[in-house]
Write an enzyme that holds these catalytic residues in place. Sequence first.
Site, PDB file in Angstrom:
ATOM      1  N   GLY A  70       0.822  -1.216   0.000  1.00  0.00           N
ATOM      2  CA  GLY A  70       0.000   0.000   0.000  1.00  0.00           C
ATOM      3  C   GLY A  70       0.848   1.255   0.000  1.00  0.00           C
ATOM      4  N   ASN A 150      -7.963   4.706   8.714  1.00  0.00           N
ATOM      5  CA  ASN A 150      -7.464   3.521   9.412  1.00  0.00           C
ATOM      6  C   ASN A 150      -7.565   3.613  10.935  1.00  0.00           C
ATOM      7  OD1 ASN A 150      -5.428   5.460   8.318  1.00  0.00           O
ATOM      8  ND2 ASN A 150      -4.110   4.461   9.815  1.00  0.00           N
ATOM      9  N   GLY A 199      -2.628  -6.079   0.007  1.00  0.00           N
ATOM     10  CA  GLY A 199      -3.115  -7.446   0.212  1.00  0.00           C
ATOM     11  C   GLY A 199      -3.370  -7.812   1.663  1.00  0.00           C
ATOM     12  N   HIS A 200      -2.462  -7.416   2.548  1.00  0.00           N
ATOM     13  CA  HIS A 200      -2.543  -7.931   3.927  1.00  0.00           C
ATOM     14  C   HIS A 200      -3.647  -7.305   4.758  1.00  0.00           C
ATOM     15  CE1 HIS A 200      -0.354  -4.682   6.305  1.00  0.00           C
ATOM     16  NE2 HIS A 200      -0.153  -4.292   5.078  1.00  0.00           N
ATOM     17  N   CYS A 323       1.672   2.715  13.413  1.00  0.00           N
ATOM     18  CA  CYS A 323       2.862   3.331  12.832  1.00  0.00           C
ATOM     19  C   CYS A 323       3.428   4.418  13.726  1.00  0.00           C
ATOM     20  CB  CYS A 323       2.532   3.936  11.479  1.00  0.00           C
ATOM     21  SG  CYS A 323       1.552   2.852  10.463  1.00  0.00           S
TER      22      CYS A 323
HETATM   23  C1  LIG Z   1      -1.852  -0.151   6.040  1.00  0.00           C
HETATM   24  C2  LIG Z   1      -2.157   1.095   5.298  1.00  0.00           C
HETATM   25  C3  LIG Z   1      -1.285   1.616   4.330  1.00  0.00           C
HETATM   26  C4  LIG Z   1       0.065   1.014   4.062  1.00  0.00           C
HETATM   27  O1  LIG Z   1       0.000  -0.238   3.478  1.00  0.00           O
HETATM   28  P1  LIG Z   1       1.284  -1.228   3.558  1.00  0.00           P
HETATM   29  O2  LIG Z   1       0.872  -2.415   2.789  1.00  0.00           O
HETATM   30  O3  LIG Z   1       1.507  -1.502   5.000  1.00  0.00           O
HETATM   31  O4  LIG Z   1       2.421  -0.520   2.924  1.00  0.00           O
HETATM   32  C5  LIG Z   1      -1.664   2.758   3.640  1.00  0.00           C
HETATM   33  N1  LIG Z   1      -2.835   3.355   3.886  1.00  0.00           N
HETATM   34  C6  LIG Z   1      -3.715   2.901   4.797  1.00  0.00           C
HETATM   35  C7  LIG Z   1      -5.004   3.595   5.002  1.00  0.00           C
HETATM   36  C8  LIG Z   1      -3.398   1.762   5.544  1.00  0.00           C
HETATM   37  O5  LIG Z   1      -4.263   1.310   6.456  1.00  0.00           O
END
Ligand SMILES: *Cc1c(COP(=O)(O)O)cnc(C)c1O
Length: 402
Positions: A70, A150, A199-200, A323
């Site tokens: 992401g 998030n 994906g995760h 984070c």
């Molecule tokens: C987790 C997240 C990301 C980052 O994704 P990664 O796969 O960890 O790099 C970006 N934006 C939002 C809203 C997220 O929740």
Amino acid sequence: MFVYSDNAATMPLSKEAFEAMLPFLRDNFGNASSVYGVAREASRALYGAREDVARALGAKPEEIYFTGGGTEADNWALKGTAEARRERGRHIITTAIEHHAVLHTAEYLGKQGYEITLLPVDELGRVTPEQVRAALRPDTILVSVMTANNEIGTIEPIREIAAVTRAHGALFHTDAVQAVGHIPMDVTDLGVDMLSLAGHKFGGPKGVGVLYIRKGVRITPLLHGGGHERGQRSGTENVAGAVGLAAALTHAVQTLPETEALVTARRARVIEQLSKIPFSRLTGDPVHRLPGNISFVFEAVEGESLVLGLDMVGVCASSGSACSSGSLDPSHVLLAIGLPHEVAHGSLRLTISENNTEEEIDYLIEQVTNTVTRSRRMSPLWNEEAQSPTERFWTPEIQRED
Ligand SMILES: *Cc1c(COP(=O)(O)O)cnc(C)c1O
């Protein structure tokens, strides 16, 4: 009991994803760009994954670009647009509550000579199309607004914001990392130019994501090299990762109506029970909200100590954003919705999923209630008689009917 309630940080790999990936971790190890049999298997699987992701999003396969997650997708959308459109303008609009993958990229571009407008949000974390319309200028090249936050789970009016942006001629990007696989998402219906997913966050593997780029939209690549992903994202393809992401997404989208209803009902039960804790408040929009998100602030406790206390009884939760934990500043999202510093410090985020059983939900409610009570007893900020050192803040809970 063990209750995993930090699904917004990451989700366990789904059975569907695991099984789809296995052959590509073992026997079908070929480089998807080579020509012999074992490589053709890989390249076929990669194309299949691209088709599956496209179908799940209402896109075309050639609009799907696999990335390393992401964060990379967000970086690419912002930096790639900035560079491709630098002669048209240098103004970018985003919001104060974006994930750091967008926010820190925007800050970086700010240092490179771009002008960044950070739109504020209301007390529920909402951005309006009118705000975007008012911020657009002749030199605006990009608007980036997340689909769902998030930390507090607020869902933004993306379709309306995309329409306002595209009528102006700027590109519209959305970080949909928290939304995809959890709420219905169709890029054609939403009218977005670019969309990031990871994906995760829906049962796929970590380290693989997608940037959807609408056909006809041109942005500059972030990674140069052997010309993979039709020249737009070089690097030997993560075939197992792409296949796992596609399998998890296909499953999530097929089961979405039931999952969304189930998780939303469980969320309502948790919110109702935790709201009974004195001097607590739900953060984020109570209605336009991600199904699994339960985010609260509790007065006179430290969110970090709640997280540690819950860990001791087998509950995985987070405070603010994972984070930013380890830093002493309260989350930028909680400050953006207007919470005073001392209140924002007492934040707790629980993000449940369809994997949580009813028994786990009961246990979660019980343990959060106990942990808050116990932490308060030990807190110098908690005054048993006055009950609230910042009483003035606790106005009746915000209610919305729409
Ligand atoms: C987790 C997240 C990301 C980052 O994704 P990664 O796969 O960890 O790099 C970006 N934006 C939002 C809203 C997220 O929740």
